[in-house]
Structures are given as structure tokens and as C-alpha cells.
Design a protein around this motif. Structure first.
Motif, PDB file in Angstrom:
ATOM      1  N   THR A  64     -14.266  40.062 -10.269  1.00 19.74           N
ATOM      2  CA  THR A  64     -14.628  38.725 -10.734  1.00 19.74           C
ATOM      3  C   THR A  64     -14.174  38.558 -12.179  1.00 19.74           C
ATOM      4  N   VAL A  65     -14.164  37.314 -12.626  1.00 17.60           N
ATOM      5  CA  VAL A  65     -13.753  36.987 -13.983  1.00 17.60           C
ATOM      6  C   VAL A  65     -14.908  36.272 -14.668  1.00 17.60           C
ATOM      7  N   GLU A  66     -15.138  36.617 -15.928  1.00 15.98           N
ATOM      8  CA  GLU A  66     -16.152  35.898 -16.694  1.00 15.98           C
ATOM      9  C   GLU A  66     -15.601  35.564 -18.068  1.00 15.98           C
ATOM     10  N   VAL A  67     -15.525  34.270 -18.355  1.00 15.37           N
ATOM     11  CA  VAL A  67     -15.098  33.796 -19.658  1.00 15.37           C
ATOM     12  C   VAL A  67     -16.364  33.411 -20.424  1.00 15.37           C
ATOM     13  N   VAL A  68     -16.527  34.003 -21.599  1.00 14.38           N
ATOM     14  CA  VAL A  68     -17.684  33.694 -22.435  1.00 14.38           C
ATOM     15  C   VAL A  68     -17.164  33.159 -23.758  1.00 14.38           C
ATOM     16  N   PRO A  69     -17.354  31.859 -24.006  1.00 15.78           N
ATOM     17  CA  PRO A  69     -16.863  31.290 -25.265  1.00 15.78           C
ATOM     18  C   PRO A  69     -17.700  31.781 -26.451  1.00 15.78           C
ATOM     19  N   ALA A  70     -17.093  31.788 -27.604  1.00 17.90           N
ATOM     20  CA  ALA A  70     -17.810  32.164 -28.822  1.00 17.90           C
ATOM     21  C   ALA A  70     -18.962  31.191 -29.050  1.00 17.90           C
ATOM     22  N   GLU A  71     -20.044  31.696 -29.623  1.00 18.33           N
ATOM     23  CA  GLU A  71     -21.204  30.840 -29.872  1.00 18.33           C
ATOM     24  C   GLU A  71     -20.849  29.653 -30.756  1.00 18.33           C
ATOM     25  N   SER A  72     -19.902  29.845 -31.641  1.00 19.47           N
ATOM     26  CA  SER A  72     -19.513  28.778 -32.563  1.00 19.47           C
ATOM     27  C   SER A  72     -18.531  27.782 -31.955  1.00 19.47           C
ATOM     28  N   ALA A  73     -18.073  28.056 -30.729  1.00 18.21           N
ATOM     29  CA  ALA A  73     -17.086  27.171 -30.091  1.00 18.21           C
ATOM     30  C   ALA A  73     -17.717  25.822 -29.756  1.00 18.21           C
ATOM     31  N   LYS A  74     -16.978  24.783 -30.046  1.00 18.35           N
ATOM     32  CA  LYS A  74     -17.419  23.430 -29.709  1.00 18.35           C
ATOM     33  C   LYS A  74     -16.654  23.013 -28.462  1.00 18.35           C
ATOM     34  N   LEU A  75     -17.328  23.127 -27.324  1.00 19.22           N
ATOM     35  CA  LEU A  75     -16.682  22.875 -26.045  1.00 19.22           C
ATOM     36  C   LEU A  75     -16.867  21.426 -25.624  1.00 19.22           C
ATOM     37  N   THR A  76     -15.801  20.886 -25.079  1.00 16.06           N
ATOM     38  CA  THR A  76     -15.901  19.572 -24.461  1.00 16.06           C
ATOM     39  C   THR A  76     -16.369  19.763 -23.020  1.00 16.06           C
ATOM     40  N   ALA A  77     -16.719  18.679 -22.373  1.00 19.27           N
ATOM     41  CA  ALA A  77     -17.115  18.761 -20.962  1.00 19.27           C
ATOM     42  C   ALA A  77     -15.958  19.296 -20.125  1.00 19.27           C
ATOM     43  N   GLU A  78     -14.732  18.905 -20.489  1.00 16.08           N
ATOM     44  CA  GLU A  78     -13.543  19.388 -19.771  1.00 16.08           C
ATOM     45  C   GLU A  78     -13.374  20.890 -19.971  1.00 16.08           C
ATOM     46  N   ASP A  79     -13.599  21.373 -21.200  1.00 19.50           N
ATOM     47  CA  ASP A  79     -13.517  22.812 -21.469  1.00 19.50           C
ATOM     48  C   ASP A  79     -14.523  23.566 -20.611  1.00 19.50           C
ATOM     49  N   GLN A  80     -15.749  23.055 -20.539  1.00 17.26           N
ATOM     50  CA  GLN A  80     -16.790  23.723 -19.762  1.00 17.26           C
ATOM     51  C   GLN A  80     -16.458  23.738 -18.273  1.00 17.26           C
ATOM     52  N   LYS A  81     -15.861  22.643 -17.773  1.00 13.45           N
ATOM     53  CA  LYS A  81     -15.442  22.606 -16.368  1.00 13.45           C
ATOM     54  C   LYS A  81     -14.399  23.686 -16.089  1.00 13.45           C
ATOM     55  N   ALA A  82     -13.434  23.827 -17.014  1.00 14.28           N
ATOM     56  CA  ALA A  82     -12.387  24.839 -16.853  1.00 14.28           C
ATOM     57  C   ALA A  82     -12.990  26.244 -16.870  1.00 14.28           C
ATOM     58  N   ILE A  83     -13.931  26.484 -17.778  1.00 12.17           N
ATOM     59  CA  ILE A  83     -14.583  27.794 -17.844  1.00 12.17           C
ATOM     60  C   ILE A  83     -15.367  28.064 -16.567  1.00 12.17           C
ATOM     61  N   ASP A  84     -16.093  27.066 -16.077  1.00 10.52           N
ATOM     62  CA  ASP A  84     -16.851  27.233 -14.834  1.00 10.52           C
ATOM     63  C   ASP A  84     -15.932  27.542 -13.658  1.00 10.52           C
ATOM     64  N   LEU A  85     -14.772  26.879 -13.617  1.00  9.73           N
ATOM     65  CA  LEU A  85     -13.811  27.134 -12.540  1.00  9.73           C
ATOM     66  C   LEU A  85     -13.282  28.564 -12.622  1.00  9.73           C
ATOM     67  N   ILE A  86     -12.900  29.002 -13.806  1.00  2.89           N
ATOM     68  CA  ILE A  86     -12.394  30.370 -13.982  1.00  2.89           C
ATOM     69  C   ILE A  86     -13.478  31.382 -13.619  1.00  2.89           C
ATOM     70  N   ASN A  87     -14.705  31.116 -14.045  1.00  2.74           N
ATOM     71  CA  ASN A  87     -15.803  32.052 -13.766  1.00  2.74           C
ATOM     72  C   ASN A  87     -16.184  32.106 -12.287  1.00  2.74           C
ATOM     73  N   SER A  88     -15.765  31.118 -11.512  1.00  6.06           N
ATOM     74  CA  SER A  88     -16.069  31.135 -10.082  1.00  6.06           C
ATOM     75  C   SER A  88     -15.050  31.951  -9.282  1.00  6.06           C
ATOM     76  N   PHE A  89     -13.983  32.428  -9.928  1.00  5.81           N
ATOM     77  CA  PHE A  89     -12.932  33.186  -9.235  1.00  5.81           C
ATOM     78  C   PHE A  89     -13.438  34.569  -8.832  1.00  5.81           C
ATOM     79  N   SER A  90     -13.098  34.974  -7.602  1.00  3.04           N
ATOM     80  CA  SER A  90     -13.372  36.348  -7.159  1.00  3.04           C
ATOM     81  C   SER A  90     -12.272  36.799  -6.201  1.00  3.04           C
ATOM     82  N   LEU A  91     -11.976  38.058  -6.261  1.00  2.60           N
ATOM     83  CA  LEU A  91     -11.050  38.693  -5.323  1.00  2.60           C
ATOM     84  C   LEU A  91     -11.878  39.734  -4.577  1.00  2.60           C
TER      85      LEU A  91
END
Length: 119
Positions: free
Chosen positions: A21-48
């Protein structure tokens, strides 16, 4: 004695299963947009998911499993031998096949990888 040592270093057949599985964890100081969070959620849902992997040697491998993304799982079969590589994905019209040699170009020899993995 030397022959026994050489034989013990050879790849023997094996059978296994694994999930990656893949887990992307943004830095606490990162200012994420809703689009950024969607992309992170999609990447984090990946599994082989490899339900069954059988290895005879570095040139003879078969795997059965699935690739997961969000709620979807796509089953696949993967085969490799000394003639080529085949990948069958559920829903595809035909398998992807890559021969070991295409117009004089051959796939890389994996025996060096085997030697590195054993050292």
C-alpha cells in the motif's frame, strides 16, 4: 564442498503472498487545497494485492492478484518465462505480451539481480 556452496546460493522455487500500500502524509505546515486532499486520498487508496506468487527461478514467475484503487479492485494474472512476459487484466480484450526478444533487442538478464539479492 564448493559445489554444495554454489548450489545453496541458487534460487530455489518459492510461493508467497503480499500486499503493498501507499501512504502520503503531507507536512503539518502544508496548506492543502481540496483538490490536493482528493489527490492524496486517491494515492492513499492504492493497493497491490498479490494473492499467490510462485517463483521457480529468475526467469519463471507467475502471480495472481489485484490492484485496488478506492473501492475498486481489478484482478490480474502475470506470467514470465524465458520466452516473454504476459499480463492479463480482468476486463481487457486480450493479454499484454512482451517477448524476450523484439527485432534483435532482448529483455535485460535478471541473473545479476538474483546474485545481488542473495548476497
Amino acid at each position: 564442498m564448493a559445489k554444495a556452496l554454489a548450489n545453496s546460493a541458487k534460487t530455489t522455487s518459492s510461493e508467497s503472498k503480499q500486499t503493498v500500500t501507499v501512504e502520503v502524509v503531507p507536512a503539518e505546515s502544508a496548506k492543502l487545497t481540496a483538490e490536493d486532499q482528493k489527490a492524496i486520498d486517491l494515492i492513499n487508496s492504492f493497493s497491490l494485492n498479490i494473492d499467490s506468487a510462485k517463483v521457480q527461478d529468475t526467469k519463471h514467475i507467475s502471480m495472481k492478484g489485484s490492484v485496488g484503487l478506492k473501492e475498486e479492485k481489478i484482478p490480474f494474472l502475470f506470467f514470465m518465462d524465458d520466452k516473454g512476459i504476459a499480463l492479463q487484466v480482468e476486463g481487457a480484450k486480450q493479454p499484454l505480451y512482451i517477448p524476450q526478444s523484439i527485432e534483435g533487442v532482448t529483455l535485460p538478464d535478471t541473473s545479476e539481480l538474483e546474485a545481488g539479492a542473495q548476497s
